[in-house]
Design a protein around this motif. Structure first.
Motif, PDB file in Angstrom:
ATOM      1  N   HIS A   1      34.274  34.297  25.047  1.00  0.00           N
ATOM      2  CA  HIS A   1      35.267  33.229  25.002  1.00  0.00           C
ATOM      3  C   HIS A   1      36.197  33.239  26.223  1.00  0.00           C
ATOM      4  O   HIS A   1      37.167  32.500  26.248  1.00  0.00           O
ATOM      5  CB  HIS A   1      36.102  33.334  23.728  1.00  0.00           C
ATOM      6  N   ILE A   2      35.870  34.057  27.212  1.00  0.00           N
ATOM      7  CA  ILE A   2      36.689  34.113  28.419  1.00  0.00           C
ATOM      8  C   ILE A   2      36.428  32.867  29.258  1.00  0.00           C
ATOM      9  O   ILE A   2      35.311  32.378  29.342  1.00  0.00           O
ATOM     10  CB  ILE A   2      36.377  35.401  29.212  1.00  0.00           C
ATOM     11  N   ASP A   3      37.464  32.398  29.905  1.00  0.00           N
ATOM     12  CA  ASP A   3      37.391  31.189  30.713  1.00  0.00           C
ATOM     13  C   ASP A   3      36.334  31.329  31.816  1.00  0.00           C
ATOM     14  O   ASP A   3      36.062  32.418  32.308  1.00  0.00           O
ATOM     15  CB  ASP A   3      38.762  30.923  31.325  1.00  0.00           C
ATOM     16  N   ILE A   4      35.751  30.220  32.218  1.00  0.00           N
ATOM     17  CA  ILE A   4      34.662  30.199  33.193  1.00  0.00           C
ATOM     18  C   ILE A   4      35.075  30.787  34.538  1.00  0.00           C
ATOM     19  O   ILE A   4      34.266  31.375  35.241  1.00  0.00           O
ATOM     20  CB  ILE A   4      34.105  28.763  33.357  1.00  0.00           C
ATOM     21  N   LYS A   5      36.361  30.689  34.913  1.00  0.00           N
ATOM     22  CA  LYS A   5      36.788  31.222  36.206  1.00  0.00           C
ATOM     23  C   LYS A   5      36.647  32.738  36.271  1.00  0.00           C
ATOM     24  O   LYS A   5      36.396  33.291  37.329  1.00  0.00           O
ATOM     25  CB  LYS A   5      38.221  30.798  36.535  1.00  0.00           C
ATOM     26  N   HIS A   6      36.764  33.422  35.127  1.00  0.00           N
ATOM     27  CA  HIS A   6      36.599  34.870  35.117  1.00  0.00           C
ATOM     28  C   HIS A   6      35.126  35.254  35.261  1.00  0.00           C
ATOM     29  O   HIS A   6      34.807  36.268  35.862  1.00  0.00           O
ATOM     30  CB  HIS A   6      37.205  35.469  33.856  1.00  0.00           C
ATOM     31  N   HIS A   7      34.240  34.433  34.727  1.00  0.00           N
ATOM     32  CA  HIS A   7      32.813  34.679  34.927  1.00  0.00           C
ATOM     33  C   HIS A   7      32.448  34.445  36.392  1.00  0.00           C
ATOM     34  O   HIS A   7      31.567  35.120  36.920  1.00  0.00           O
ATOM     35  CB  HIS A   7      31.981  33.798  34.004  1.00  0.00           C
ATOM     36  N   PHE A   8      33.121  33.530  37.048  1.00  0.00           N
ATOM     37  CA  PHE A   8      32.914  33.285  38.471  1.00  0.00           C
ATOM     38  C   PHE A   8      33.268  34.542  39.266  1.00  0.00           C
ATOM     39  O   PHE A   8      32.541  34.937  40.177  1.00  0.00           O
ATOM     40  CB  PHE A   8      33.764  32.089  38.918  1.00  0.00           C
ATOM     41  N   ILE A   9      34.372  35.188  38.916  1.00  0.00           N
ATOM     42  CA  ILE A   9      34.781  36.425  39.598  1.00  0.00           C
ATOM     43  C   ILE A   9      33.753  37.517  39.356  1.00  0.00           C
ATOM     44  O   ILE A   9      33.408  38.265  40.266  1.00  0.00           O
ATOM     45  CB  ILE A   9      36.182  36.853  39.119  1.00  0.00           C
ATOM     46  N   ARG A  10      33.244  37.600  38.130  1.00  0.00           N
ATOM     47  CA  ARG A  10      32.224  38.609  37.834  1.00  0.00           C
ATOM     48  C   ARG A  10      30.970  38.361  38.679  1.00  0.00           C
ATOM     49  O   ARG A  10      30.366  39.303  39.178  1.00  0.00           O
ATOM     50  CB  ARG A  10      31.884  38.611  36.354  1.00  0.00           C
ATOM     51  N   ASP A  11      30.610  37.107  38.869  1.00  0.00           N
ATOM     52  CA  ASP A  11      29.459  36.786  39.713  1.00  0.00           C
ATOM     53  C   ASP A  11      29.701  37.189  41.167  1.00  0.00           C
ATOM     54  O   ASP A  11      28.797  37.690  41.841  1.00  0.00           O
ATOM     55  CB  ASP A  11      29.137  35.292  39.646  1.00  0.00           C
ATOM     56  N   LEU A  12      30.913  36.993  41.658  1.00  0.00           N
ATOM     57  CA  LEU A  12      31.237  37.405  43.024  1.00  0.00           C
ATOM     58  C   LEU A  12      31.179  38.922  43.182  1.00  0.00           C
ATOM     59  O   LEU A  12      30.751  39.426  44.219  1.00  0.00           O
ATOM     60  CB  LEU A  12      32.627  36.890  43.423  1.00  0.00           C
ATOM     61  N   VAL A  13      31.608  39.657  42.157  1.00  0.00           N
ATOM     62  CA  VAL A  13      31.528  41.123  42.197  1.00  0.00           C
ATOM     63  C   VAL A  13      30.069  41.568  42.204  1.00  0.00           C
ATOM     64  O   VAL A  13      29.691  42.468  42.960  1.00  0.00           O
ATOM     65  CB  VAL A  13      32.299  41.751  41.009  1.00  0.00           C
ATOM     66  N   GLU A  14      29.231  40.929  41.394  1.00  0.00           N
ATOM     67  CA  GLU A  14      27.806  41.264  41.365  1.00  0.00           C
ATOM     68  C   GLU A  14      27.133  40.986  42.700  1.00  0.00           C
ATOM     69  O   GLU A  14      26.263  41.746  43.125  1.00  0.00           O
ATOM     70  CB  GLU A  14      27.088  40.462  40.275  1.00  0.00           C
ATOM     71  N   ASP A  15      27.540  39.914  43.380  1.00  0.00           N
ATOM     72  CA  ASP A  15      26.953  39.546  44.666  1.00  0.00           C
ATOM     73  C   ASP A  15      27.560  40.319  45.835  1.00  0.00           C
ATOM     74  O   ASP A  15      27.228  40.044  46.994  1.00  0.00           O
ATOM     75  CB  ASP A  15      27.116  38.045  44.908  1.00  0.00           C
ATOM     76  N   LYS A  16      28.473  41.243  45.551  1.00  0.00           N
ATOM     77  CA  LYS A  16      29.143  42.077  46.557  1.00  0.00           C
ATOM     78  C   LYS A  16      29.940  41.247  47.575  1.00  0.00           C
ATOM     79  O   LYS A  16      30.066  41.605  48.736  1.00  0.00           O
ATOM     80  CB  LYS A  16      28.131  42.956  47.280  1.00  0.00           C
ATOM     81  N   ILE A  17      30.480  40.127  47.117  1.00  0.00           N
ATOM     82  CA  ILE A  17      31.363  39.307  47.949  1.00  0.00           C
ATOM     83  C   ILE A  17      32.812  39.722  47.725  1.00  0.00           C
ATOM     84  O   ILE A  17      33.647  39.636  48.617  1.00  0.00           O
ATOM     85  CB  ILE A  17      31.171  37.812  47.624  1.00  0.00           C
ATOM     86  N   LEU A  18      33.096  40.208  46.536  1.00  0.00           N
ATOM     87  CA  LEU A  18      34.443  40.559  46.113  1.00  0.00           C
ATOM     88  C   LEU A  18      34.429  41.939  45.488  1.00  0.00           C
ATOM     89  O   LEU A  18      33.456  42.309  44.822  1.00  0.00           O
ATOM     90  CB  LEU A  18      34.921  39.526  45.089  1.00  0.00           C
ATOM     91  N   SER A  19      35.483  42.692  45.696  1.00  0.00           N
ATOM     92  CA  SER A  19      35.606  44.011  45.088  1.00  0.00           C
ATOM     93  C   SER A  19      36.995  44.138  44.460  1.00  0.00           C
ATOM     94  O   SER A  19      37.997  43.784  45.094  1.00  0.00           O
ATOM     95  CB  SER A  19      35.414  45.094  46.151  1.00  0.00           C
ATOM     96  N   LEU A  20      37.050  44.592  43.224  1.00  0.00           N
ATOM     97  CA  LEU A  20      38.326  44.806  42.534  1.00  0.00           C
ATOM     98  C   LEU A  20      38.609  46.299  42.493  1.00  0.00           C
ATOM     99  O   LEU A  20      37.764  47.085  42.081  1.00  0.00           O
ATOM    100  CB  LEU A  20      38.275  44.259  41.110  1.00  0.00           C
ATOM    101  N   GLU A  21      39.806  46.685  42.914  1.00  0.00           N
ATOM    102  CA  GLU A  21      40.219  48.081  42.905  1.00  0.00           C
ATOM    103  C   GLU A  21      41.510  48.214  42.110  1.00  0.00           C
ATOM    104  O   GLU A  21      42.359  47.333  42.134  1.00  0.00           O
ATOM    105  CB  GLU A  21      40.441  48.598  44.323  1.00  0.00           C
TER     106      GLU A  21
END
Length: 81
Positions: A36-56
């Motif tokens: 039930h999480i908003d679509i924008k958070h799934h977008f961030i997860r996709d960016l992390v999977e594609d190694k475009i974004l990293s969360l620390e």
């Protein structure tokens, strides 16, 4: 856009003080808690999977963005400044 200015960066780093958000972004499996999480958070997860974004992780007391986003008491403001 950065490449147009001669600045190439392979992975963008974002500091976050929420361990749950970091864990959800790194877990590619969708569970009942995240459906039930908003679509924008799934977008961030996709960016992390594609190694475009990293969360620390950064502790809340060292989160520099707080000075721009929250009302702080004097001592906290001076510390972050």
């Amino acid at each position: 856009m950065l490449e147009d200015y001669g600045l190439a960066q392979s992975c963008f780093l974002i500091y976050c003080d929420n361990m749950s958000a970091i864990d959800i972004s790194k877990n590619p499996v969708q569970c009942s808690r995240t459906k039930h999480i908003d679509i924008k958070h799934h977008f961030i997860r996709d960016l992390v999977e594609d190694k475009i974004l990293s969360l620390e992780f950064v502790p809340s007391e060292k989160q520099l963005a707080d000075i721009l986003t929250k009302a702080l008491d004097f001592h906290k403001h001076v510390t972050l400044r």
